[in-house]
Enzyme design. Structure first.
Site, short mmCIF file in Angstrom:
data_model
loop_
_atom_site.label_atom_id
_atom_site.label_comp_id
_atom_site.label_asym_id
_atom_site.label_seq_id
_atom_site.Cartn_x
_atom_site.Cartn_y
_atom_site.Cartn_z
N TYR A 152 0.70 -1.38 -0.10
CA TYR A 152 -0.10 -0.20 -0.07
C TYR A 152 0.78 1.39 -0.17
O TYR A 152 0.72 1.90 -0.92
CB TYR A 152 -0.89 -0.14 1.47
CG TYR A 152 -2.03 1.26 1.31
CD1 TYR A 152 -2.86 1.34 0.79
CD2 TYR A 152 -1.07 2.68 1.93
CE1 TYR A 152 -3.62 2.51 1.17
CE2 TYR A 152 -1.94 3.10 2.61
CZ TYR A 152 -3.26 3.76 1.62
OH TYR A 152 -3.84 4.43 1.93
N LYS A 156 1.24 4.16 -3.04
CA LYS A 156 0.95 5.75 -2.52
C LYS A 156 2.39 6.48 -2.30
O LYS A 156 2.50 7.37 -2.90
CB LYS A 156 0.70 5.50 -0.74
CG LYS A 156 -0.84 5.42 -0.65
CD LYS A 156 -1.60 6.07 -1.42
CE LYS A 156 -3.03 5.50 -1.00
NZ LYS A 156 -4.15 6.13 -1.65
P1 NAP Z 1 -13.35 5.58 1.65
O1 NAP Z 1 -14.03 5.72 3.32
O2 NAP Z 1 -13.67 3.81 1.88
O3 NAP Z 1 -13.68 5.25 0.31
C1 NAP Z 1 -13.10 5.19 -0.35
C2 NAP Z 1 -13.97 5.73 -1.52
O4 NAP Z 1 -13.37 4.76 -2.59
C3 NAP Z 1 -15.25 5.31 -2.22
O5 NAP Z 1 -16.01 6.28 -2.36
C4 NAP Z 1 -16.00 3.97 -2.46
O6 NAP Z 1 -16.67 4.17 -3.49
C5 NAP Z 1 -14.22 4.64 -3.81
N1 NAP Z 1 -13.82 3.54 -4.75
C6 NAP Z 1 -13.60 2.69 -4.32
N2 NAP Z 1 -12.93 1.26 -5.22
C7 NAP Z 1 -13.78 2.26 -5.71
C8 NAP Z 1 -13.41 1.16 -7.67
N3 NAP Z 1 -13.14 0.63 -7.58
N4 NAP Z 1 -14.29 1.97 -8.22
C9 NAP Z 1 -14.93 3.06 -7.96
N5 NAP Z 1 -14.58 4.29 -6.89
C10 NAP Z 1 -13.75 3.05 -5.93
O7 NAP Z 1 -11.43 6.02 2.30
P2 NAP Z 1 -10.94 7.37 2.49
O8 NAP Z 1 -10.42 6.99 3.46
O9 NAP Z 1 -11.69 8.54 1.93
O10 NAP Z 1 -10.26 6.62 1.66
C11 NAP Z 1 -10.10 7.84 0.11
C12 NAP Z 1 -8.36 8.41 0.15
O11 NAP Z 1 -7.92 8.84 1.05
C13 NAP Z 1 -7.72 6.91 -0.49
O12 NAP Z 1 -6.88 6.65 -1.74
C14 NAP Z 1 -7.04 6.62 0.38
O13 NAP Z 1 -5.65 5.52 0.17
C15 NAP Z 1 -6.43 7.85 1.13
N6 NAP Z 1 -5.62 7.66 2.51
C16 NAP Z 1 -7.20 6.91 3.93
C17 NAP Z 1 -5.81 7.68 4.77
C18 NAP Z 1 -7.18 7.01 5.78
O14 NAP Z 1 -7.27 6.85 7.01
N7 NAP Z 1 -8.79 6.87 5.50
C19 NAP Z 1 -4.97 7.58 4.64
C20 NAP Z 1 -4.39 7.78 4.25
C21 NAP Z 1 -5.40 7.73 2.83
P3 NAP Z 1 -17.42 2.98 -3.94
O15 NAP Z 1 -17.80 1.55 -2.81
O16 NAP Z 1 -19.03 3.54 -3.59
O17 NAP Z 1 -16.94 2.94 -4.87
#
Ligand code: NAP
Length: 258
Positions: A152, A156
């Site tokens: 992961y 990134k």
């Molecule tokens: P989240 O709440 O799980 O949101 C993930 C989003 O990605 C959802 O809207 C999901 O929508 C969409 N998604 C997943 N697979 C997809 C696909 N195949 N096609 C289209 N859409 C897809 O998580 P989040 O924390 O907001 O994550 C957003 C970003 O932040 C990610 O890139 C993650 O790696 C990054 N990030 C998160 C954290 C953290 O601690 N939360 C920290 C660092 C980085 P659907 O299921 O409706 O498709």
């Protein structure tokens, strides 16, 4: 009026980008797989802020889904829809098990969503932005990119390096590029990845609104990378200044995987 396309807009950071950008008057193109959630968000933001809310239901891991989003990003002023001024590459997920224990198909899907998809979408969006002489791309990376923290973090790291290099290429065209690097942020990410983080102390968690607000502020100021919170700024500092072997050991033993 600015038009912003956000991937992964149905929850978490993507939904928060949609709320904060709508509050600033931006029209939205919301992309994810969950049509009901996207439609509810678009309707709510339209009625609250009067902004346009286009819903583009797409699985970005499907060739056809990704191609439809690329086509939307390539729209120009002569088309029936507004060109996209800002692209937020945000959709993503993590895996519960370290590489040696996870299925190779899951690893490949994660790598695709975190690297190949943002690369394709960026490639579709940039010709229009450079021709218009304005635009912005926000790539949602992670502090996990800063040190060796599994596949992961490796994906990134690609996204952060890609963003920093693209920033140089696009600067002469007045197109900004930001790598946003959140630490642990309260979204659906951890639950979807099957991670149990109940032992993580409160101070390690970031608020989703604060992370997005900081990223928009940093984009406006032309910064290359956005890190929110004293704890993750300290982490980033340590990653840059400690001997690599020491920092890598620290990361493997103490750092959360996102
Ligand atoms: P989240 O709440 O799980 O949101 C993930 C989003 O990605 C959802 O809207 C999901 O929508 C969409 N998604 C997943 N697979 C997809 C696909 N195949 N096609 C289209 N859409 C897809 O998580 P989040 O924390 O907001 O994550 C957003 C970003 O932040 C990610 O890139 C993650 O790696 C990054 N990030 C998160 C954290 C953290 O601690 N939360 C920290 C660092 C980085 P659907 O299921 O409706 O498709």
């Amino acid at each position: 009026m600015t038009t912003v396309l956000i991937t992964g807009a149905s929850s978490g950071l993507g939904a928060c980008f949609a709320r904060q950008l709508a509050a600033r008057g931006a029209d939205l193109v919301l992309v994810a797989r969950d049509e009901a959630r996207l439609t509810a968000a678009a309707d709510e933001l339209h009625s609250r802020y009067g902004v346009g809310g286009e819903v583009l239901v797409a699985d970005l891991l499907e060739r056809d889904g990704c191609a439809r989003v690329e086509a939307r990003l390539a729209a120009t002023a002569g088309d029936s829809v507004s060109p996209v001024d800002v692209l937020v590459n945000n959709a993503g997920f993590g895996l519960p098990a370290p590489f040696p224990h996870s299925a190779i198909e899951d690893e490949e899907r994660m790598l695709d969503l975190l690297t190949r998809v943002p690369m394709r979408l960026t490639h579709a969006a940039t010709p229009g932005m450079t021709a218009r002489g304005r635009g912005a791309i926000i790539n949602v990376s992670s502090v996990a990119a800063l040190l060796p923290t599994g596949t992961y973090g490796a994906a990134k790291a690609w996204l952060t390096a890609f963003s920093e290099s693209l920033r140089v290429d696009l600067a002469p065209h007045n197109v900004k590029v930001l790598a946003m690097c959140p630490g642990f942020t309260r979204t659906e990410f951890q639950e979807r990845a099957g991670m149990d983080l109940s032992s993580l102390p409160d101070w390690a968690w970031l608020d989703v609104d604060a992370v997005v607000r900081q990223a928009l502020h940093d984009l406006h100021r032309g910064k290359p990378v956005s890190v929110t919170g004293w704890q993750y700024k300290a982490y980033a500092f340590a990653a840059r200044h400690l001997p690599r072997a020491v920092a890598a050991k620290m990361a493997r033993s103490r750092t959360p995987k996102n």
